[in-house]
Motif scaffolding. Structure first.
Motif, PDB file in Angstrom:
ATOM      1  N   GLY A 176      84.388  -6.402  64.176  1.00 23.22           N
ATOM      2  CA  GLY A 176      85.707  -6.666  64.514  1.00 23.22           C
ATOM      3  C   GLY A 176      86.541  -6.784  63.023  1.00 23.22           C
ATOM      4  N   ARG A 177      85.766  -6.878  62.197  1.00 24.35           N
ATOM      5  CA  ARG A 177      86.541  -6.917  60.645  1.00 24.35           C
ATOM      6  C   ARG A 177      87.308  -8.004  60.753  1.00 24.35           C
ATOM      7  NH1 ARG A 177      83.769  -6.508  58.102  1.00 24.35           N
ATOM      8  NH2 ARG A 177      84.661  -6.224  56.255  1.00 24.35           N
ATOM      9  N   LEU A 178      86.914  -9.364  60.503  1.00 23.84           N
ATOM     10  CA  LEU A 178      87.859 -10.477  60.205  1.00 23.84           C
ATOM     11  C   LEU A 178      87.479 -11.555  59.282  1.00 23.84           C
ATOM     12  CD1 LEU A 178      89.481 -13.184  61.017  1.00 23.84           C
ATOM     13  CD2 LEU A 178      90.781 -10.946  61.285  1.00 23.84           C
ATOM     14  N   GLY A 193      87.982  -8.697  57.190  1.00 20.33           N
ATOM     15  CA  GLY A 193      86.908  -9.017  56.469  1.00 20.33           C
ATOM     16  C   GLY A 193      87.130  -9.939  55.281  1.00 20.33           C
ATOM     17  N   SER A 194      86.195 -10.715  54.900  1.00 20.28           N
ATOM     18  CA  SER A 194      86.653 -11.787  53.740  1.00 20.28           C
ATOM     19  C   SER A 194      86.452 -10.834  52.575  1.00 20.28           C
ATOM     20  CB  SER A 194      85.185 -12.781  53.614  1.00 20.28           C
ATOM     21  OG  SER A 194      83.885 -12.209  54.000  1.00 20.28           O
ATOM     22  N   ASN A 195      85.678  -9.560  52.670  1.00 21.61           N
ATOM     23  CA  ASN A 195      85.647  -9.013  51.205  1.00 21.61           C
ATOM     24  C   ASN A 195      87.175  -8.351  50.976  1.00 21.61           C
ATOM     25  OD1 ASN A 195      82.882  -6.572  51.171  1.00 21.61           O
ATOM     26  ND2 ASN A 195      83.002  -8.702  51.690  1.00 21.61           N
ATOM     27  N   GLU A 196      87.933  -8.102  51.969  1.00 23.35           N
ATOM     28  CA  GLU A 196      89.325  -7.728  51.707  1.00 23.35           C
ATOM     29  C   GLU A 196      90.170  -9.010  51.301  1.00 23.35           C
ATOM     30  OE1 GLU A 196      92.100  -6.475  55.003  1.00 23.35           O
ATOM     31  OE2 GLU A 196      93.469  -5.548  53.659  1.00 23.35           O
ATOM     32  N   VAL A 248      85.079 -20.506  46.685  1.00 19.95           N
ATOM     33  CA  VAL A 248      83.802 -20.579  47.231  1.00 19.95           C
ATOM     34  C   VAL A 248      83.799 -19.619  48.318  1.00 19.95           C
ATOM     35  CG1 VAL A 248      82.350 -22.312  47.992  1.00 19.95           C
ATOM     36  CG2 VAL A 248      83.837 -22.817  46.216  1.00 19.95           C
ATOM     37  N   ASP A 249      82.459 -18.788  48.372  1.00 20.89           N
ATOM     38  CA  ASP A 249      82.507 -17.952  49.546  1.00 20.89           C
ATOM     39  C   ASP A 249      81.484 -18.463  50.366  1.00 20.89           C
ATOM     40  OD1 ASP A 249      81.464 -15.852  51.007  1.00 20.89           O
ATOM     41  OD2 ASP A 249      81.465 -14.416  49.615  1.00 20.89           O
ATOM     42  N   GLU A 250      81.891 -18.795  51.543  1.00 22.30           N
ATOM     43  CA  GLU A 250      81.159 -19.703  52.685  1.00 22.30           C
ATOM     44  C   GLU A 250      80.892 -18.880  53.735  1.00 22.30           C
ATOM     45  OE1 GLU A 250      82.713 -23.602  53.380  1.00 22.30           O
ATOM     46  OE2 GLU A 250      82.164 -24.266  51.653  1.00 22.30           O
ATOM     47  N   ALA A 251      80.567 -17.458  53.680  1.00 24.18           N
ATOM     48  CA  ALA A 251      80.216 -16.684  54.927  1.00 24.18           C
ATOM     49  C   ALA A 251      79.372 -17.058  55.510  1.00 24.18           C
ATOM     50  CB  ALA A 251      79.770 -15.418  54.147  1.00 24.18           C
ATOM     51  N   TYR A 252      78.317 -17.864  55.243  1.00 27.57           N
ATOM     52  CA  TYR A 252      77.166 -18.471  56.040  1.00 27.57           C
ATOM     53  C   TYR A 252      77.216 -19.856  56.393  1.00 27.57           C
ATOM     54  CZ  TYR A 252      75.405 -13.904  54.403  1.00 27.57           C
ATOM     55  OH  TYR A 252      75.448 -12.706  54.421  1.00 27.57           O
ATOM     56  N   ALA A 253      78.450 -20.403  56.150  1.00 25.77           N
ATOM     57  CA  ALA A 253      78.504 -21.918  56.251  1.00 25.77           C
ATOM     58  C   ALA A 253      78.090 -22.375  57.845  1.00 25.77           C
ATOM     59  CB  ALA A 253      80.025 -22.201  56.365  1.00 25.77           C
ATOM     60  N   ARG A 296      85.826 -17.348  54.382  1.00 26.76           N
ATOM     61  CA  ARG A 296      84.842 -17.522  55.635  1.00 26.76           C
ATOM     62  C   ARG A 296      84.805 -15.993  56.020  1.00 26.76           C
ATOM     63  NH1 ARG A 296      83.272 -22.390  58.163  1.00 26.76           N
ATOM     64  NH2 ARG A 296      83.169 -24.124  56.507  1.00 26.76           N
ATOM     65  N   THR A 297      84.053 -15.870  57.237  1.00 31.43           N
ATOM     66  CA  THR A 297      84.279 -14.507  57.904  1.00 31.43           C
ATOM     67  C   THR A 297      83.844 -14.954  59.277  1.00 31.43           C
ATOM     68  OG1 THR A 297      83.240 -12.382  57.889  1.00 31.43           O
ATOM     69  CG2 THR A 297      81.788 -13.898  56.826  1.00 31.43           C
ATOM     70  N   MET A 298      84.268 -14.014  60.091  1.00 32.74           N
ATOM     71  CA  MET A 298      83.801 -13.789  61.561  1.00 32.74           C
ATOM     72  C   MET A 298      82.340 -12.886  61.618  1.00 32.74           C
ATOM     73  SD  MET A 298      86.962 -14.078  63.749  1.00 32.74           S
ATOM     74  CE  MET A 298      86.273 -14.488  65.416  1.00 32.74           C
ATOM     75  N   SER A 299      82.082 -12.308  60.486  1.00 36.57           N
ATOM     76  CA  SER A 299      80.900 -11.200  60.543  1.00 36.57           C
ATOM     77  C   SER A 299      79.455 -11.712  60.804  1.00 36.57           C
ATOM     78  CB  SER A 299      81.028 -10.339  59.232  1.00 36.57           C
ATOM     79  OG  SER A 299      82.362  -9.810  59.003  1.00 36.57           O
ATOM     80  N   LYS A 300      79.401 -13.197  60.605  1.00 38.45           N
ATOM     81  CA  LYS A 300      78.055 -13.445  60.660  1.00 38.45           C
ATOM     82  C   LYS A 300      77.512 -14.348  61.827  1.00 38.45           C
ATOM     83  CE  LYS A 300      77.537 -10.877  57.007  1.00 38.45           C
ATOM     84  NZ  LYS A 300      77.917 -11.616  55.695  1.00 38.45           N
ATOM     85  N   ALA A 301      78.040 -15.487  61.698  1.00 42.43           N
ATOM     86  CA  ALA A 301      77.781 -16.579  62.810  1.00 42.43           C
ATOM     87  C   ALA A 301      78.644 -16.190  64.142  1.00 42.43           C
ATOM     88  CB  ALA A 301      78.323 -18.112  62.494  1.00 42.43           C
ATOM     89  N   ASN A 359      74.104 -19.459  49.269  1.00 41.56           N
ATOM     90  CA  ASN A 359      74.340 -18.180  48.418  1.00 41.56           C
ATOM     91  C   ASN A 359      73.616 -17.152  48.775  1.00 41.56           C
ATOM     92  OD1 ASN A 359      74.801 -16.825  45.809  1.00 41.56           O
ATOM     93  ND2 ASN A 359      72.726 -17.275  45.497  1.00 41.56           N
ATOM     94  N   ASN A 360      74.211 -15.852  48.809  1.00 43.25           N
ATOM     95  CA  ASN A 360      73.381 -14.658  49.323  1.00 43.25           C
ATOM     96  C   ASN A 360      73.246 -14.028  47.702  1.00 43.25           C
ATOM     97  OD1 ASN A 360      72.652 -12.186  50.144  1.00 43.25           O
ATOM     98  ND2 ASN A 360      74.601 -11.503  51.295  1.00 43.25           N
ATOM     99  N   PRO A 361      71.990 -13.518  47.732  1.00 44.27           N
ATOM    100  CA  PRO A 361      70.750 -13.326  48.616  1.00 44.27           C
ATOM    101  C   PRO A 361      69.800 -14.337  48.668  1.00 44.27           C
ATOM    102  CG  PRO A 361      70.550 -12.376  46.401  1.00 44.27           C
ATOM    103  CD  PRO A 361      71.594 -12.906  46.451  1.00 44.27           C
TER     104      PRO A 361
HETATM  105  C1  PLP Z   1      78.491 -10.764  54.573  1.00 44.39           C
HETATM  106  C2  PLP Z   1      79.064 -11.491  53.558  1.00 44.39           C
HETATM  107  C3  PLP Z   1      80.561 -11.561  53.685  1.00 44.39           C
HETATM  108  C4  PLP Z   1      81.145 -11.070  54.775  1.00 44.39           C
HETATM  109  O1  PLP Z   1      82.069  -9.812  54.380  1.00 44.39           O
HETATM  110  P1  PLP Z   1      83.033  -9.356  55.372  1.00 44.39           P
HETATM  111  O2  PLP Z   1      83.981  -8.375  54.701  1.00 44.39           O
HETATM  112  O3  PLP Z   1      83.845 -10.687  56.034  1.00 44.39           O
HETATM  113  O4  PLP Z   1      82.227  -8.586  56.623  1.00 44.39           O
HETATM  114  C5  PLP Z   1      80.856 -12.154  52.619  1.00 44.39           C
HETATM  115  N1  PLP Z   1      80.328 -12.728  51.662  1.00 44.39           N
HETATM  116  C6  PLP Z   1      79.023 -12.922  51.700  1.00 44.39           C
HETATM  117  C7  PLP Z   1      78.259 -13.837  50.528  1.00 44.39           C
HETATM  118  C8  PLP Z   1      78.421 -12.129  52.628  1.00 44.39           C
HETATM  119  O5  PLP Z   1      77.054 -12.109  52.600  1.00 44.39           O
END
Ligand code: PLP
Length: 362
Positions: free
Chosen positions: A230-232, A91-94, A190-195, A219-224, A165-167
């Motif tokens: 899968g946590r990546l 996950g991009s959190n890690e 730069v957090d591009e989770a939703y790019a 970036r993350t595979m969690s959204k798009a 930006n989230n939210p």
């Molecule tokens: C959902 C989200 C993530 C994703 O986190 P993962 O650990 O990759 O699931 C990262 N940054 C933002 C801003 C998000 O909203």
């Protein structure tokens, strides 16, 4: 049972509760920006085969450097990237936690522009990094001038930018990122989770990686990709940044199963990313429909929409839940965030909004 306060935990963690959105069992779950579409059957089969092929070798540790996966991710990102400029984790959190471990930590600070992703300050807390909450401007916007003056004032070791930006949902003007890169004394993340959901014409910070060794794009595979389970997550940066992160990562942090599953998912990215256009349509539909009802709505480049409920957002959140629709109260007074999912989920959300609006008018 022993109370938490009886344990010798760190002073800065005393009195806190664990973070997490409610995982409630309701018909319409639009609260964590997951992809509403299940993994398509051919991809399920491909991931199953790839994972099965690893099982006999689970007596061995996985590739510690996840080189094949990183090469695949670099190929997906383009921009002339190769495996040396890409790093992956659970996950991009890690990924962001690792960045804070190596560039932040005790005696150092990180700054973000609120409201932004609530995990950024929490990851700072967990790594002992002081968090500096900077502010966004009118209507949650952020100009280069506003960003620069706050970075100059605090001189943080790390700046977190979130685009889209989230939210709030809106992507940053590239001029803001360029201006922050010019004045930041340390790293810029730069957090591009939703790019992948950004509106046409939006540019990624990946385009300016060359020549900016202190820029990191996550970036993350969690959204798009619809791969949240899968946590990546991954980052792209100068190869020196990837080498730096390897100082703090746990050895073998990415399991052989995760690496195999993620590679199979990436190989089928056309099928997985096939839902993005449909989700963007529902996103735009939610924006249009809420505005038609006279509500204020932030422009969205993501798979969610932040809108003003016209009153107390926690009461509005409960009212929607009463109609079987779970959205997110992100703690912005008067506003709620709703994920864009399937057309049927949008129908259910809008119907619930209409019922609540007519009850309020009655
Ligand atoms: C959902 C989200 C993530 C994703 O986190 P993962 O650990 O990759 O699931 C990262 N940054 C933002 C801003 C998000 O909203």
């Amino acid at each position: 049972m022993t109370g938490l306060d009886e344990l010798p935990i760190r002073d800065d963690l005393r009195g806190l509760s664990p973070y997490g959105a409610p995982q409630l069992d309701v018909p319409v779950r639009l609260n964590t920006n997951e992809n509403s579409y299940p993994v398509p059957e051919p991809v399920v089969e491909a991931i199953g085969k790839a994972v099965a092929a690893e099982l006999r070798d689970l007596n061995r540790y996985p590739d510690r450097d996840a080189l094949a996966l990183r090469a695949d991710l670099a190929g997906y990102l383009g921009h002339g990237l190769s495996a040396e400029g890409v790093w992956a984790a659970n996950g991009s959190n890690e990924v962001q936690q690792q960045l804070l471990q190596v560039f932040g930590g005790p005696g150092r600070s990180a700054l973000g522009f609120t409201p932004a992703y609530s995990m950024h300050p929490l990851l700072a807390l967990g790594t002992g990094t002081r968090w500096e909450p900077a502010l966004r401007g009118v209507d949650f916007g952020l100009t280069a001038q506003e960003a620069v003056s706050q970075v100059r004032r605090h001189r943080p070791d790390m700046v977190f930018l979130c685009s889209p930006n989230n939210p709030t949902g809106t992507a940053l003007d590239p001029a803001v990122i360029a201006a922050v890169l010019d004045v930041a004394p340390g790293m810029v993340v730069v957090d591009e989770a939703y790019a992948e959901f950004a509106r046409p014409g939006t540019t990624s910070a990946l385009a300016v990686l060359a020549g900016h060794p202190r820029l990191v794009v996550t970036r993350t595979m969690s959204k798009a990709f619809g791969f949240a389970g899968g946590r990546l997550g991954y980052l792209a940066a100068d190869p020196a940044v990837v080498a730096a992160v390897q100082l703090v990562r746990l050895p073998y942090h990415l399991s052989a199963l995760t690496q195999a599953a993620a590679r199979a998912a990436l190989a089928h990215r056309a099928a997985l990313l096939g839902t993005v256009a449909a989700i963007m349509q529902q996103r735009d539909r939610i924006v249009t429909e809420l505005r038609r009802r006279g509500l204020r709505v932030a422009d969205s480049d993501a798979n969610f929409v932040l809108y003003e409920v016209g009153g107390d957002q926690s009461a509005a959140w409960r009212a929607l839940l009463g109609h079987g629709v779970l959205v997110r109260d992100v703690g912005v007074p008067g506003w709620l965030r709703v994920t864009a999912g399937t057309p049927a989920e949008t129908d259910a959300f809008l119907a619930a909004v209409d019922r609540i609006l007519s009850e309020a008018a009655a």
